[in-house]
Design an enzyme around this catalytic site. Structure first.
Site, PDB file in Angstrom:
ATOM      1  N   SER A   1       3.446 -13.808 -26.846  1.00  0.00           N
ATOM      2  CA  SER A   1       2.634 -12.607 -26.625  1.00  0.00           C
ATOM      3  C   SER A   1       3.234 -11.358 -27.247  1.00  0.00           C
ATOM      4  CB  SER A   1       2.434 -12.385 -25.124  1.00  0.00           C
ATOM      5  OG  SER A   1       3.675 -12.187 -24.486  1.00  0.00           O
TER       6      SER A   1
ATOM      7  N   LYS B   1       0.598  -7.819 -16.504  1.00  0.00           N
ATOM      8  CA  LYS B   1       0.973  -6.938 -17.616  1.00  0.00           C
ATOM      9  C   LYS B   1       0.255  -5.593 -17.521  1.00  0.00           C
ATOM     10  CE  LYS B   1       1.923 -10.800 -20.755  1.00  0.00           C
ATOM     11  NZ  LYS B   1       1.507 -11.521 -21.981  1.00  0.00           N
TER      12      LYS B   1
ATOM     13  N   PRO C   1       4.941 -13.605  -7.919  1.00  0.00           N
ATOM     14  CA  PRO C   1       6.316 -13.103  -7.897  1.00  0.00           C
ATOM     15  C   PRO C   1       6.855 -12.994  -6.472  1.00  0.00           C
ATOM     16  CG  PRO C   1       4.772 -11.349  -8.396  1.00  0.00           C
ATOM     17  CD  PRO C   1       3.983 -12.613  -8.421  1.00  0.00           C
TER      18      PRO C   1
ATOM     19  N   LYS D   1       3.574 -14.529   0.015  1.00  0.00           N
ATOM     20  CA  LYS D   1       3.024 -15.891  -0.048  1.00  0.00           C
ATOM     21  C   LYS D   1       3.345 -16.666   1.226  1.00  0.00           C
ATOM     22  CE  LYS D   1       5.330 -16.879  -3.758  1.00  0.00           C
ATOM     23  NZ  LYS D   1       5.993 -15.584  -3.954  1.00  0.00           N
ATOM     24  N   THR D   2       4.578 -16.569   1.700  1.00  0.00           N
ATOM     25  CA  THR D   2       4.965 -17.307   2.908  1.00  0.00           C
ATOM     26  C   THR D   2       4.299 -16.739   4.154  1.00  0.00           C
ATOM     27  OG1 THR D   2       7.098 -17.847   1.908  1.00  0.00           O
ATOM     28  CG2 THR D   2       6.926 -18.062   4.295  1.00  0.00           C
TER      29      THR D   2
END
Length: 840
Positions: free
Chosen positions: A731, A774, A376, A381-382
């Site tokens: 789900s 979740k 997300p 991440k970067t």
């Protein structure tokens, strides 16, 4: 020019007044025409004339500044040159004008001006009687001596040039073939002279005077070349070059100039480019292409459009890092310390980087891996890609792919197109200057597709370890080795990445942070960074951990930490105002004013975070509410589950995990099912599956009051709140079954239970994805029990230990187990609950 002995010009000539040069007999000159009289001459005489006679015009030097030109005809120079218009080119930019290419024929004198409008026409007298000069050369001793001296000087000048150039060799042959009397005009037009000096040569009607005017100009040019050659001897590595040839060509009809400085620079640039090609250490295939293009460039005039294209191509080739690379830092212990200092958590990513370093220690020729961080927004991440580059000691380059819809952005444009340029991969290598950087391909899941091609398909070659050792950019058209580049792609979801591209990458999931991880990240990184950005120090502002937890739980709800950082920034700005006001008051107030301001200070202390007299300012829950306002998110789970027919499910989104309420109601009807909440096809099918299973098992679990169908005479309405958000996926099956079972049985579902799982008609519970996100969402919502499929038990290893300790996990393989865990006291068969009576 021996053919000029028979030239007879018309006795009346239209006159063209020029201010940007002097046309001499035997030379060719380009003249720009933009004044009214000259434009009218071109339109009426040159463009409409059909005979050869109509192309002969008189060119008169104009000494008046063209910017101050008026409608009155300027005083004409008495001597002019009759010229033959070889070419006429018109243009409308930046204003309407013509460009004439005119070859000088002979001199004339204006005897009478016949008319001024629309263009001047005069009666002229031809002055050059060349046949007389040829006859008198032998008789006149002084003239013969002058012509001989001039010829020798001309030979000496041409001999100082590079004879390997075709233009210079042709000029040398012309010196022997041309009559001596034509040499002053020809060479005066070629060598570097001012317009005033050319005008003196033009005015020299007498041949002897013409030689005397032109000979000093020739001598001056020879002396300049000698001086230039002396300076060249001081630099033995320079080769002999052509000095200057301007606008190509020689007599008849062309000019060239001995402009030493400019051409010397061009020659130096060409030699420097050749040295760079040899020093670039290119592969043999690329070197052959560069040598071929360099040979074409040497033979190409600079005026050709392809000259600039070829030169730009060669400069790009020599600037690419064909063999330049950085040395990797392979100290695993130092790398682990650096990664831990830069990022908290992210153990899977750190372990993968350390594995790469360990293998590089054992095998130096390892190809760069192709990694894809999926998670997300806001989880780092970067930034972790930049940290990996610093850990390895490599250069870092980020390529933003969001919204890119042209495959030429990846592969480049072919050089046949105007404005062609290489793609982003090759441009990035040129920018970093090494062939083993870390390339971050940001937002690879947001690539577009258009008529210009599919950039995701172009990335297949870049991100394939078996192919990228010979990546061919359309602009370069030669293979380049990308196998040493460490590619890291980032994405929020793999759903929009083409399967072929996804197959070439090693996907590493980057899940959202738990509340404890966010608290640690805030105090390690976010708060110190925001204090520095706002000019504060820890001695001025302190945010306790309890306050940070309150910000996380009541003011943000996200998988990452971007909103958390913004909230901390808002606190820092509010405190900065108070600190600045405190400094201003302390500088301005005097001892006599302190008593008067005491009441005001007491009032300020009563309100939230009013400027306190002592430091540091500690942010508590009262100050937090004053700065950020009332809490944005409240825990509403227990309030929502006060009626039967409500259950809590778990959903995965690109932003992280979320809890999802499912509500059901019943009314009299004919057994129809209504679904609302922007549901996708898969979720609608899950609802129909749940209804079918409950109908088939109604006798076991529900009291049907003698009827075989619990929905007989009843309509069911299922609603998924947050109706503006599109929802889909299998789900939610167990949640829908639990919700409907609660509605039909009249029993309440436990308020602290959330569930996820796919169902079948046989009542089996199948595994689903996104379990970690979740479960973290359930933990953030303060739920106590989580029901997940039995086959997802293995996914709990990724969940932090303290989260697993706080939650009670129920692993269900059938819907019986789900219902027993979702209700207090279980969900036994209907016969054991006689108090539940159907009202249908």
């Amino acid at each position: 020019m021996s053919s000029n002995s028979g030239i007879q010009i018309p006795s009346r000539l239209p006159l063209l007044c020029t201010h940007d040069g002097v046309l001499l007999p035997g030379s060719t000159m380009r003249i720009s025409v933009d004044t009214a009289r000259n434009m009218q001459l071109v339109k009426s005489r040159l463009l409409k004339g059909t005979s050869l006679k109509s192309t002969i015009i008189g060119v008169i030097p104009n000494t008046r500044d063209p910017e101050h030109d008026s409608e009155e005809l300027p005083s004409l120079h008495s001597i002019g040159t009759a010229g033959l218009a070889v070419q006429v080119v018109g243009s409308n930019w930046p204003k309407p004008h013509y460009t004439l290419l005119i070859t000088g024929l002979c001199r004339f004198r204006v005897t009478q001006l016949l008319r001024e409008r629309p263009f001047p026409v005069a009666e002229v007298e031809q002055l050059d009687k060349l046949e007389q000069y040829t006859e008198g050369d032998q008789a006149d001793g002084e003239l013969g001596e002058l012509s001989q001296r001039f010829y020798q000087a001309a030979v000496q000048l041409v001999g100082m040039l590079d004879m390997s150039v075709p233009v210079v060799a042709k000029l040398r042959r012309l010196l022997d073939s041309l009559p001596r009397e034509t040499l002053p005009d020809v060479l005066a037009a070629m060598i570097r002279t001012s317009n005033k000096e050319k005008l003196q040569v033009l005015d020299a009607v007498d041949l002897e005077e013409r030689f005397k005017k032109a000979l000093p100009l020739l001598t001056r040019q020879i002396e300049g070349l000698k001086l230039l050659q002396k300076t060249r001897k001081l630099r033995p590595d320079d080769d002999k070059r052509v000095l200057a040839i301007r606008k190509g060509g020689v007599f008849p009809g062309r000019q060239f100039s001995l402009d030493e400085e400019e051409e010397d620079e061009d020659g130096d640039d060409m030699a420097m480019l050749e040295k760079k090609v040899k020093a670039a250490a290119m592969p043999e295939a690329a070197l052959r292409v560069c040598v071929k293009e360099l040979k074409r460039l040497k033979k190409m005039p600079q005026s050709m459009p392809e000259y600039a294209l070829t030169r730009n191509y060669l400069e790009m080739m020599v600037e690419l890092p064909w063999s330049k690379s950085t040395t990797d830092c392979l100290d695993i212990r130092a790398a682990r310390v650096l990664l831990d200092n830069d990022h908290y958590a992210m153990e899977k990513l750190k372990r993968r980087v350390l594995e790469y370093l360990a293998v590089r220690q054992l095998k130096s020729t390892l190809k760069g891996p192709i990694l894809c961080f999926v998670g997300p927004p806001g989880v780092g991440k970067t930034s972790v890609g930049r940290s990996i580059a610093r850990t390895l000691g490599r250069e870092f380059h980020r390529i933003a792919l969001g919204g890119v819809c042209d495959q030429s952005d990846i592969r480049g444009h072919r050089r046949t197109y105007v404005g062609s340029m290489p793609g982003r991969i090759i441009n990035g290598l040129k920018t970093v200057g090494v062939n083993n950087p870390v390339f971050l391909l940001d937002e690879v899941d947001k690539l577009g597709k258009s008529l210009q091609g599919d950039p995701a398909a172009a990335l297949l070659e870049v991100l394939d370890p078996e192919q990228n050792h010979s990546f061919t950019d359309h602009y370069l058209n030669v293979p380049f080795d990308l196998s040493q580049v460490l590619f890291i792609a980032t994405a929020n979801s793999t759903a929009t990445i083409p399967p072929a591209l996804l197959d070439r990458m090693e996907v590493l999931q980057v899940p959202g942070y738990t509340q404890e991880e966010k608290v640690e990240i805030a105090h390690r990184h976010l708060i110190p960074h925001q204090l520095e950005q706002h000019g504060l120090t820890p001695q001025q502002l302190q945010i306790p951990q309890d306050t940070t937890k309150e910000i996380i739980s009541k003011y943000t709800r996200e998988a990452g930490v971007r909103s958390l950082e913004r909230k901390i920034g808002a606190i820092c700005r509010a405190v900065a105002v108070k600190v600045a006001e405190g400094h201003r008051v302390s500088r301005a107030e005097s001892p006599t004013e302190q008593h008067a301001d005491q009441n005001t200070e007491n009032k300020e202390e009563d309100s939230g975070i009013a400027s306190p007299p002592e430091m540091p300012i500690v942010i508590d829950h009262i100050a937090l509410k004053d700065i950020l306002g009332p809490p944005v998110f409240e825990m509403e789970v227990s309030e929502r589950l006060t009626l039967p027919g409500v259950a809590i499910g778990l959903a995965w989104t690109p932003m992280g995990g979320e809890i999802m309420f499912v509500e059901a109601s019943r009314m009299e009807g004919d057994g129809q099912l209504t679904l609302t909440g922007q549901l996708g096809d898969v979720m609608k099918e899950s609802a129909h599956l749940a209804i079918s299973w409950l109908r088939s098992n109604a006798k076991t679990y529900l009291s049907t009051n003698g009827s075989a169908d619990p929905l007989e005479g009843t309509d069911i309405h299922l609603h998924f709140p947050a109706g503006a958000v599109t929802k889909d996926g299998p789900s939610a099956g167990v949640t829908i079954v639990t919700c409907l079972a609660s509605l039909l049985s009249g029993r309440l579902v436990r308020s602290d239970v959330a569930m996820t799982g796919e169902i079948t008609l046989r009542g089996l519970v199948l595994p689903v994805g996104g379990i970690k996100d979740k479960v973290l969402a359930a933990h953030r919502a303060n739920l106590k029990r989580v029901i997940i499929p039995k086959r997802n038990e293995k996914d709990l290893e990724e969940i932090p230990a303290h989260v697993r300790a706080d939650l009670d996990f129920v692993f269900a393989s059938t819907l019986d187990e789900v219902l027993n865990a979702a209700f207090d006291g279980g969900f036994p068969a209907a016969v054991s609950h006689p108090q539940v009576v159907s009202k249908l």
